[in-house]
Design an enzyme around this catalytic site. Structure first.
Site, short mmCIF file in Angstrom:
data_model
loop_
_atom_site.label_atom_id
_atom_site.label_comp_id
_atom_site.label_asym_id
_atom_site.label_seq_id
_atom_site.Cartn_x
_atom_site.Cartn_y
_atom_site.Cartn_z
N HIS A 263 29.84 -1.20 7.01
CA HIS A 263 29.82 -2.30 6.03
C HIS A 263 31.01 -2.22 5.07
CE1 HIS A 263 26.03 -3.57 7.61
NE2 HIS A 263 25.40 -2.49 7.20
N ASP A 314 24.55 -4.80 14.56
CA ASP A 314 23.64 -4.30 13.53
C ASP A 314 22.18 -4.73 13.74
OD1 ASP A 314 22.62 -3.21 11.22
OD2 ASP A 314 23.93 -4.25 9.83
#
Ligand SMILES: [Zn+2]
Length: 415
Positions: A263, A314
């Site tokens: 991220h 993800d």
């Protein structure tokens, strides 16, 4: 066994070549060059398979189920989504995680991913006691990858506090003992590699970061961690440690050339400098980050510092490497108010930079695993596109539907 594939075009990040054959031997690319002898693939282009560098396969079961506000929780955000995800995680068994993961991996193969990095943190029985084999769930995920035929980097994830009891190990030593075991088990499984991870700076104390960082360095293992996804996580880290998450990682032995930060959405300038100094890389997950309202990747700052970039699907709200790459560039355009933003040095288009991030390499090379995708050149999304424009048409105007076939270690696993 040796075979030569001759598609209409062979793609790399810098161009498209015709009249070229790709020779595959023992699961690897033995050579690429001009040839007329071999198996023709008319109407197809060959390209490297994409790397999905961040996955929680079981979360695929949330698809479509969480796109509404629960009346009892009118403010829906990352933290309310996480409660839904915990409910799902609490109900998993070795059989159900294998089944869900296999389906997720098959979807990845159909969309053009040939390798997945599984960030695996559901370890024990729901009450936190270990299974008879304490790696039962990790092995179920690895078996799912083998069932589907996708290459797997399995990351057992350390969790010391928070989350569910079944995520947590009592000590970092007991966690690392499980990792040792899993590495031994995976040794003779050609599609399975093992690395290591800590969930986040909120899930483990500083000492665990030190131990796990040292363990990874000593074993030369890939090392991942979620960091800077949410503002609240940064505030909590500042109040516990007096520094931001990536600063804490730099103070411990966690940050190095084998480290991937997942991220880095809210990483500030100093944290990004630290990533560049330590040679660490960033994995962006734009479709999930958008779905969870996380924010925008500081993509220009990452590119400017030469920090390596990969992508992951993800939570699997969407499984499509083309869309992940497109979002990175189009989000950067929205933030900068201009076009063609993530252009690498000596290039005039963002396409080579983005494809490099998606493939983890610039193109097919002799010696690499024969992990390949076949693209359908007569797909409506690609019709009328010139060979020279094909790579950009993929990134900006296509989706996983253009993938007509997928090979891992030379074996056809989709299409
Ligand atoms: Zn994640």
């Amino acid at each position: 066994m040796k075979r030569v594939l001759i598609p209409d075009l062979v793609l790399d990040a810098y161009g498209a070549r015709s009249g070229v054959g790709v020779t595959i031997e023992d699961g690897r690319i033995a050579g690429i060059g001009p040839t007329t002898e071999g198996e023709r693939l008319p109407g197809r282009a060959l390209a490297p398979g994409f790397v999905n560098d961040h996955s929680h396969a079981f979360q695929r079961r949330l698809r479509g189920a969480v796109e509404k506000i629960e009346p009892s929780r009118p403010h829906d955000d990352f933290w309310t989504w996480r409660e839904r995800m915990y409910e799902l995680a609490d109900g998993l068994s070795p059989d159900s995680i294998r089944e869900t993961s296999r389906r997720c991996y098959e979807e990845m193969l159909s969309a053009g991913y040939t390798r997945v990095t599984e960030f695996h943190y559901v370890h024990h029985r729901p009450d936190g006691t270990p299974y008879d084999d304490p790696n039962s769930l990790a092995k179920a995920v690895a078996l799912a990858a083998e069932d589907a035929g996708i290459r797997l980097l399995l990351l057992p994830v350390a969790y010391a506090r928070g989350g569910l009891p079944r995520f947590r190990d009592p000590t970092v030593q007991s966690f690392l003992h499980r990792v040792d075991d899993l590495r031994g088990w995976a040794e003779d499984r050609p599609l399975v590699g093992v690395g290591v991870a800590a969930h986040s700076v909120r899930a483990v104390p500083r000492e665990w970061l030190e131990e796990i960082g040292d363990y990874a360095r000593f074993g030369n293992l890939p090392l991942h961690i979620h960091a800077d996804e949410q503002e609240r996580e940064i505030e909590e880290c500042l109040s516990e440690h007096g520094v931001r998450p990536i600063e804490l990682l730099a103070q411990t032995s966690y940050l190095g050339p084998g480290t991937t930060i997942v991220h880095a959405t809210h990483a500030d300038e100093h944290e990004l400098d630290l990533l560049a100094e330590h040679g660490a890389t960033v994995c962006a997950c734009p479709t999930t980050e958008g779905n969870l309202g996380d924010g925008f990747l500081p993509a220009v700052e990452i590119r400017d510092r030469g920090i390596g970039l990969s992508v992951g699907s993800d939570s699997h709200v969407r499984v499509d490497p083309f869309e992940e790459l497109r979002e990175i560039e189009t989000n950067a355009r929205r933030m900068e108010g201009r076009r063609n933003v993530l252009v690498a040095e000596n290039e005039i288009s963002p396409t080579p930079y983005l494809l490099h991030a998606g493939w983890g390499r610039a193109g097919l090379q002799a010696g690499d695993h024969a992990d390949l995708i076949e693209l359908n050149l007569s797909h409506p999304a690609l019709s009328g596109v010139k060979a020279d424009d094909l790579r950009s048409a993929l990134v900006f105007g296509a989706g996983g539907g253009v993938v007509a076939g997928t090979r891992v270690a030379g074996e056809r696993v989709h299409g």
